[in-house]
Scaffold this motif. Structure first.
Motif, mmCIF file in Angstrom:
data_model
loop_
_atom_site.group_PDB
_atom_site.id
_atom_site.type_symbol
_atom_site.label_atom_id
_atom_site.label_comp_id
_atom_site.label_asym_id
_atom_site.label_seq_id
_atom_site.Cartn_x
_atom_site.Cartn_y
_atom_site.Cartn_z
ATOM 1 N N UNK A 167 41.098 -24.429 43.042
ATOM 2 C CA UNK A 167 41.762 -23.675 41.982
ATOM 3 C C UNK A 167 40.901 -22.489 41.569
ATOM 4 N N UNK A 168 41.499 -21.591 40.813
ATOM 5 C CA UNK A 168 40.779 -20.463 40.233
ATOM 6 C C UNK A 168 40.442 -20.841 38.799
ATOM 7 N N UNK A 169 39.201 -20.621 38.420
ATOM 8 C CA UNK A 169 38.752 -20.903 37.060
ATOM 9 C C UNK A 169 38.096 -19.652 36.495
ATOM 10 N N UNK A 206 47.395 -22.976 46.513
ATOM 11 C CA UNK A 206 48.294 -23.804 47.316
ATOM 12 C C UNK A 206 47.568 -25.067 47.757
ATOM 13 N N UNK A 207 48.181 -26.195 47.507
ATOM 14 C CA UNK A 207 47.565 -27.479 47.841
ATOM 15 C C UNK A 207 47.979 -27.903 49.242
ATOM 16 N N UNK A 253 47.075 -14.255 45.760
ATOM 17 C CA UNK A 253 47.040 -14.215 47.224
ATOM 18 C C UNK A 253 45.662 -13.900 47.764
ATOM 19 N N UNK A 254 44.986 -12.941 47.156
ATOM 20 C CA UNK A 254 43.637 -12.559 47.591
ATOM 21 C C UNK A 254 42.677 -13.735 47.420
ATOM 22 N N UNK A 255 42.769 -14.407 46.285
ATOM 23 C CA UNK A 255 41.870 -15.525 46.019
ATOM 24 C C UNK A 255 42.175 -16.716 46.920
ATOM 25 N N UNK A 256 43.437 -16.967 47.171
ATOM 26 C CA UNK A 256 43.830 -18.051 48.065
ATOM 27 C C UNK A 256 43.335 -17.784 49.489
ATOM 28 N N UNK A 257 43.481 -16.558 49.942
ATOM 29 C CA UNK A 257 43.004 -16.190 51.276
ATOM 30 C C UNK A 257 41.487 -16.338 51.371
ATOM 31 N N UNK A 258 40.788 -15.915 50.339
ATOM 32 C CA UNK A 258 39.327 -16.035 50.343
ATOM 33 C C UNK A 258 38.917 -17.502 50.420
ATOM 34 N N UNK A 302 40.559 -19.941 51.751
ATOM 35 C CA UNK A 302 40.848 -20.426 53.112
ATOM 36 C C UNK A 302 39.792 -19.974 54.113
ATOM 37 N N UNK A 303 39.382 -18.729 54.014
ATOM 38 C CA UNK A 303 38.500 -18.139 55.021
ATOM 39 C C UNK A 303 37.011 -18.199 54.696
ATOM 40 N N UNK A 304 36.666 -18.468 53.457
ATOM 41 C CA UNK A 304 35.255 -18.456 53.035
ATOM 42 C C UNK A 304 34.957 -19.644 52.119
ATOM 43 N N UNK A 305 34.894 -20.836 52.683
ATOM 44 C CA UNK A 305 34.648 -22.018 51.850
ATOM 45 C C UNK A 305 33.310 -21.969 51.117
ATOM 46 N N UNK A 306 32.397 -21.111 51.562
ATOM 47 C CA UNK A 306 31.118 -20.987 50.857
ATOM 48 C C UNK A 306 31.304 -20.476 49.434
ATOM 49 N N UNK A 307 32.435 -19.847 49.154
ATOM 50 C CA UNK A 307 32.694 -19.327 47.810
ATOM 51 C C UNK A 307 33.353 -20.344 46.891
ATOM 52 N N UNK A 308 33.648 -21.532 47.386
ATOM 53 C CA UNK A 308 34.277 -22.556 46.551
ATOM 54 C C UNK A 308 33.185 -23.441 45.976
ATOM 55 N N UNK A 309 33.130 -23.482 44.656
ATOM 56 C CA UNK A 309 32.094 -24.237 43.952
ATOM 57 C C UNK A 309 32.681 -25.511 43.362
ATOM 58 N N UNK A 310 31.861 -26.539 43.218
ATOM 59 C CA UNK A 310 32.340 -27.719 42.491
ATOM 60 C C UNK A 310 32.665 -27.323 41.048
#
Length: 169
Positions: free
Chosen positions: A106-108, A161-162, A134-139, A141-149
Motif C-alpha cells: 500500500x501507499x502510506x 492492486x492486491x 499507477x506510477x506507485x503501483x508500477x514502482x 511491481x518493478x522495484x521491490x527494494x522501495x517497499x518498506x515494512x
C-alpha cells in the motif's frame, strides 16, 4: 512529483526528509542500480545494504541519538540534485510504499511532515488516489527494494492492486 501539493520552498526550509538519526536509518532512500550509479557519478557515497543500494550516512559520533545529514544536502540551498536526478523515494517523500504483515502493498504517508499542514494532507491523498496510483503501483511491481515494512509513524492512504505482482513474500 508532488509539486501539486508542496512548494520547493516549503521543502527546502524543512529538510526533515534529508536528516537521519540512528533510529531512522531505515528511512534512507533505497536505490535501484541505475540510481546508485547516477549518485555515485555525482559524488554521493553509496553502499549496498541487503537487496538495495543506499546513500551512506556519516554519523559524527557513536551516540544512539547521533544525527547525520544526507551527503547531498546543502544546508543553505537544500538538495544539491535537481528534481530529475533525485532518487525515487526522495521524489515521493512523505509517501512510502509499504507492506503489511500479510504482504499486501500500500501507499502510506508520513503525517508529521511539516509541509502537510493547512489542508495539504487531503491534497496529497487525492493526488495519490488519482494520478500517482499507477506510477506507485508500477514502482512497487518493478522495484521491490522501495517497499518498506509498515511503520506506525505512517498512515495508510491506499491499497495497491492486491495480486501476486505486488505481494511481497
Amino acid at each position: 512529483m508532488l509539486s501539486k501539493v508542496f512548494t520547493s520552498e516549503a521543502c527546502a526550509k524543512c529538510r526533515l526528509c534529508c536528516n537521519f538519526c540512528r533510529a531512522s536509518v531505515w528511512e534512507t532512500p533505497a536505490l535501484d542500480e541505475a540510481e546508485a550509479k547516477e549518485l555515485s557519478v555525482r559524488g554521493a557515497p553509496v553502499v549496498r545494504r541487503g537487496d538495495a543500494w543506499t546513500i551512506r550516512l556519516d554519523f559524527k559520533d557513536d551516540a544512539a541519538d547521533a544525527v547525520a545529514d544526507c551527503p547531498l544536502l546543502d544546508r543553505a540551498r537544500g538538495c544539491t540534485l535537481d528534481a530529475g536526478h533525485r532518487p525515487f523515494e526522495c521524489r515521493i517523500w512523505p509517501l512510502r510504499l509499504m507492506r503489511d504483515e500479510e504482504g499486501c502493498v500500500f501507499v502510506a504517508g508520513y503525517r508529521n511532515c511539516p509541509a502537510l499542514a493547512g489542508g495539504n494532507w487531503q491534497r496529497l491523498v487525492d493526488l495519490v488516489k488519482g494520478e500517482l496510483a499507477g506510477v506507485l503501483s508500477e514502482r512497487a511491481r518493478n522495484h521491490p527494494e522501495n517497499i518498506r515494512p509498515f511503520h506506525p509513524a505512517y498512515e495508510k492512504i491506499v491499497d495497491l492492486k492486491r495480486d501476486t505482482s505486488t505481494r511481497v513474500r
